[in-house]
Scaffold this active site. Structure first.
Site, short mmCIF file in Angstrom:
data_model
loop_
_atom_site.label_atom_id
_atom_site.label_comp_id
_atom_site.label_asym_id
_atom_site.label_seq_id
_atom_site.Cartn_x
_atom_site.Cartn_y
_atom_site.Cartn_z
N ASP A 163 -94.17 37.72 45.86
CA ASP A 163 -95.50 37.27 45.27
C ASP A 163 -95.96 38.32 44.50
O ASP A 163 -96.98 39.04 44.49
CB ASP A 163 -96.32 37.60 46.92
CG ASP A 163 -97.63 37.44 46.84
OD1 ASP A 163 -98.02 36.49 45.93
OD2 ASP A 163 -98.42 37.75 47.38
N ASN A 402 -87.86 45.82 50.25
CA ASN A 402 -89.14 45.14 50.78
C ASN A 402 -88.92 43.68 51.59
O ASN A 402 -88.64 42.74 50.93
CB ASN A 402 -90.41 45.04 49.83
CG ASN A 402 -91.64 44.60 50.52
OD1 ASN A 402 -92.26 45.19 51.04
ND2 ASN A 402 -91.95 43.25 49.99
N GLU A 403 -89.35 43.88 52.74
CA GLU A 403 -89.37 42.54 53.74
C GLU A 403 -87.98 41.64 53.10
O GLU A 403 -88.07 40.49 52.74
CB GLU A 403 -90.57 41.65 53.30
CG GLU A 403 -91.80 42.38 53.67
CD GLU A 403 -93.09 41.48 53.76
OE1 GLU A 403 -92.99 40.26 53.19
OE2 GLU A 403 -94.20 41.95 54.30
N ASN A 453 -94.87 45.83 57.41
CA ASN A 453 -96.11 45.37 56.95
C ASN A 453 -96.65 44.33 57.96
O ASN A 453 -95.96 43.74 58.66
CB ASN A 453 -95.58 44.58 55.74
CG ASN A 453 -95.02 45.33 54.56
OD1 ASN A 453 -95.01 46.56 54.67
ND2 ASN A 453 -94.42 44.71 53.83
N TYR A 455 -100.04 41.60 58.84
CA TYR A 455 -101.07 40.76 58.50
C TYR A 455 -102.21 40.14 59.60
O TYR A 455 -102.46 39.06 59.41
CB TYR A 455 -100.87 39.88 57.10
CG TYR A 455 -100.46 40.62 56.05
CD1 TYR A 455 -101.45 40.76 55.20
CD2 TYR A 455 -99.12 41.16 55.71
CE1 TYR A 455 -101.13 41.70 53.92
CE2 TYR A 455 -98.79 41.57 54.63
CZ TYR A 455 -99.90 42.17 53.61
OH TYR A 455 -99.57 42.75 52.55
N TYR A 459 -102.74 36.30 57.84
CA TYR A 459 -101.90 35.21 58.05
C TYR A 459 -101.72 34.65 59.58
O TYR A 459 -101.20 33.56 59.72
CB TYR A 459 -100.39 35.56 57.22
CG TYR A 459 -100.49 35.66 56.00
CD1 TYR A 459 -101.03 34.76 55.02
CD2 TYR A 459 -100.15 37.11 55.54
CE1 TYR A 459 -101.15 34.86 53.72
CE2 TYR A 459 -100.25 37.21 54.16
CZ TYR A 459 -100.50 36.13 53.40
OH TYR A 459 -100.68 36.28 51.90
N GLU A 491 -97.94 47.81 54.58
CA GLU A 491 -98.86 47.03 53.85
C GLU A 491 -99.98 46.57 55.12
O GLU A 491 -99.34 46.29 56.26
CB GLU A 491 -98.00 45.86 53.49
CG GLU A 491 -97.56 45.79 52.25
CD GLU A 491 -96.76 44.75 51.60
OE1 GLU A 491 -97.14 43.68 51.98
OE2 GLU A 491 -95.67 45.00 50.90
N TRP A 536 -102.76 47.19 51.28
CA TRP A 536 -102.31 46.34 50.22
C TRP A 536 -103.54 45.42 49.68
O TRP A 536 -104.18 44.73 50.35
CB TRP A 536 -101.37 45.18 50.98
CG TRP A 536 -100.70 44.35 50.07
CD1 TRP A 536 -100.77 42.83 49.49
CD2 TRP A 536 -99.38 44.66 49.13
NE1 TRP A 536 -100.08 42.73 48.49
CE2 TRP A 536 -99.07 43.57 48.47
CE3 TRP A 536 -98.73 45.94 48.82
CZ2 TRP A 536 -98.22 43.53 47.17
CZ3 TRP A 536 -97.81 45.86 47.78
CH2 TRP A 536 -97.53 44.74 47.13
N LYS A 556 -105.83 40.54 47.12
CA LYS A 556 -105.97 41.53 48.18
C LYS A 556 -106.35 43.05 47.70
O LYS A 556 -106.30 44.18 48.52
CB LYS A 556 -104.61 41.76 49.24
CG LYS A 556 -104.61 40.43 49.70
CD LYS A 556 -103.44 40.64 51.12
CE LYS A 556 -103.12 39.02 51.56
NZ LYS A 556 -102.37 38.36 50.68
C1 BDP Z 1 -96.35 41.05 51.87
C2 BDP Z 1 -95.48 41.28 50.71
C3 BDP Z 1 -96.32 41.39 49.68
C4 BDP Z 1 -97.38 40.21 49.10
C5 BDP Z 1 -98.16 40.48 50.59
C6 BDP Z 1 -99.31 39.02 50.64
O1 BDP Z 1 -94.69 42.24 50.81
O2 BDP Z 1 -95.44 41.50 48.27
O3 BDP Z 1 -98.09 40.23 48.01
O4 BDP Z 1 -97.22 40.14 51.61
O5 BDP Z 1 -99.16 38.14 51.21
O6 BDP Z 1 -95.56 40.39 53.09
O7 BDP Z 1 -100.42 39.31 50.04
#
Ligand code: BDP
Length: 579
Positions: A163, A402-403, A453, A455, A459, A491, A536, A556
């Site tokens: 991303d 990363n991920e 990470n 969210y 999400y 994140e 993030w 973000k």
């Molecule tokens: C995470 C990723 C990051 C993305 C972020 C997002 O590590 O690179 O920019 O999500 O969705 O999973 O903003």
């Protein structure tokens, strides 16, 4: 790897500037031998990504060709001359005076050619072919066929599996430099302390046939420590003891100056300067210890990203970002999702930031097809990153990915080996990877830190912060119970369109982002096993086009892409500055 330096034994000349440039839409340049000299070019700024400089560049990932001419600079005669590219994304092929020097794969890490025998006194022609196409067997990958098992949903154009915008080109400085005939080849520092005495272990690599004297002079804070010895084979180790040591830490980033000299029959033949921060970093139980004291980092994930220059090296933006991080009260960041410029790393040492240095292994997946090449690249990146950044006191851990979509069985053994590989290269720092899998990330059994990470509230649980906070709490406790290692929330965040307000807060408003970040921080800072929290992102950044990315932007950031604060920046500052 020693960054090129200027002193009485070494010279550097930056040959960045406006170079000749052209795209190669039909991919005919190699056949037509464009490496012998390019026609029909236009000027392009080096270093910078090409994508936002030219209308034709936007979604064009190459191939494209660059050329420039240079004379042998004064002082370079009769020296060993090298050509260094700090970063070219993704694949670079390089010719000097029509002769191929070689090629390099992967952005964000340097590569070097010795050009001593090929260089002329005048009008040297340097040609570079660059290609940044997204391919499933590259790292980071792109154009990956849809597979629900690997969680790719192919929503981006250009089709990146990560991303951020897949910027291409010569993105960092290009340097010509010299070293003497019998040079200091490499230096590896490691530091520790015993009560008030600092100990700097210095391993110096020299040429086989250098049998002269190595002299070290460490100065700073009223101290001067000198030590010398005869060179032993190719590697010589010296230990310096520094009385009344001033340790390096974010509040007081004390740096000593280390001069390394080679002397042959009492005549100096080479010299290198390094800055040295004396500190220790270690994991003990659930704690991350800097200089023996437990730390809880606060900071950001970030991108090298700015209008027009794209991912190009821009010194004022680097300074601005450090200034913003200081203003807000941050003490750390992760080099998401690739190594940052050497200059950014030097400033982290000087300004006292703790850095998790990450390789470009983002979006990795473990389907058999192309896997061998992806794994080869990951090893290459890990090695190069450690070679490049090993002497920075600011770097406190290595992140090897990363991920990664690491639920396939191949992932576990791959990361086990890669982690061991990194530990062999550097025994002094924790090694980790960053995962979204949390409890299900098997490689956390092998890593030193657990980096996740999350969210919730974005999400998942969209618009429902209380539920998000509850889930976060339970999730972190369960992860800690399982792995019993320090956890870093590497994140968390929410998009906020600058100027979008809502009361009561709703998604995409500045209020919602601020509330989410505050809620997360309150939970995280109260958990003794949390060694750090990275929001993030520091700033909004360009990504590929997608339905969920208005105007190709990830919003973000707590600062805008132009580096102005959103509500969340003020909120974080209140929370972070008072501590
Ligand atoms: C995470 C990723 C990051 C993305 C972020 C997002 O590590 O690179 O920019 O999500 O969705 O999973 O903003």
């Amino acid at each position: 790897m020693i960054y090129p330096q200027s002193n009485s034994h070494r010279q550097v000349k930056d040959i960045s500037g406006f170079w000749d440039f052209r795209f190669d839409r039909k991919n005919e340049g190699l056949k037509k031998k464009w490496f012998k000299g390019l026609a029909k070019t236009q000027p392009l700024a080096v270093p910078a990504s090409w994508n936002d400089q030219l209308e034709e560049g936007k979604n064009n990932l190459g191939p494209a060709w660059y050329q420039t001419r240079f004379d042998l600079p004064t002082g370079f005669k009769d020296k060993r001359v090298f050509l260094r590219f700090d970063s070219v994304n993704f694949l670079a092929e390089v010719w000097l005076n029509g002769i191929k020097l070689g090629q390099h794969e992967g952005g964000h890490l340097p590569f070097v050619f010795e050009i001593t025998p090929k260089i002329k006194a005048e009008s040297n022609l340097l040609v570079v072919r660059v290609e940044g196409l997204l391919k499933p067997d590259r790292v980071p990958p792109g154009n990956v066929p849809f597979d629900p098992k690997d969680a790719f949903n192919n929503t981006f154009y250009p089709p990146a599996s990560f991303d951020f915008f897949p910027y291409c080109g010569i993105q960092r400085p290009v340097l010509l430099y010299t070293i003497p005939l019998l040079p200091i080849e490499d230096v590896t520092l490691s530091t520790k302390f015993k009560s008030s005495t600092g100990i700097v272990k210095t391993e110096i690599k020299t040429e086989n046939n250098f049998k002269g004297l190595i002299r070290l002079t460490l100065t700073g804070f009223g101290q001067k420590v000198v030590k010398e010895t005869r060179a032993l084979d190719r590697q010589t180790t010296l230990e310096l003891k520094v009385p009344q040591v001033r340790l390096w830490n974010p509040a007081f980033p004390h740096l000593y100056d280390l001069k390394i000299e080679l002397l042959d029959k009492n005549q100096p033949i080479d010299q290198v300067h390094l800055t040295v921060g004396i500190r220790t970093i270690a994991v003990k139980g659930s704690k991350l210890l800097l200089n023996g004291k437990s730390i809880q980092m606060k900071g950001f994930g970030r991108h090298e990203d700015f209008p027009v220059a794209g991912r190009g090296y821009l010194p004022p933006v680097i300074i601005r970002d450090y200034d913003l991080m200081r203003w807000i009260g941050a003490d750390s960041f992760r080099t998401t999702h690739y190594p940052y410029s050497d200059q950014m790393m030097d400033l982290a040492d000087r300004l006292g930031f703790l850095v998790i240095a990450e390789t470009p292994a983002v979006g990795l997946f473990f389907k058999q097809e192309g896997l061998a090449n992806r794994q080869r690249l990951c090893r290459q990146y890990t090695k190069k990153l450690i070679e490049r950044d090993k002497n920075h006191p600011s770097v406190i851990a290595w992140s090897l990915a990363n991920e990664p979509h690491s639920h396939r069985s191949a992932a576990k053994s791959f990361f086990k080996n890669l982690i061991q590989f990194a530990r062999k290269l550097d025994k002094t720092r924790p090694v980790t990877l960053v995962s979204y899998l949390g409890l299900k990330e098997e490689s956390f059994a092998d890593s030193d830190l657990v980096c996740v990470n999350r969210y919730y509230g974005w999400y998942s649980e969209p618009g429902r912060l209380p539920e998000a906070f509850e889930r976060l709490t339970k999730d972190l406790d369960a992860i800690f119970k399982k792995f019993k290692k320090p956890i870093l929330l590497t994140e968390f965040g929410a998009d906020a369109i600058p100027g979008c307000h809502a009361n009561p807060p709703e998604m995409f408003s500045e209020e919602y982002q601020a509330d989410l970040l505050e809620g997360y921080w309150k939970i995280l800072s109260a958990k003794p096993y949390v060694a750090g929290a990275h929001v993030w992102n520091l700033c909004d950044f360009k990504t590929a086009q997608a339905t969920h990315r208005p105007s190709g932007m990830n919003y973000k950031g707590v600062f805008t892409r132009e580096r102005q604060p959103k509500l969340a920046a003020h909120r974080l500052r209140k929370l972070w500055k008072k501590e």
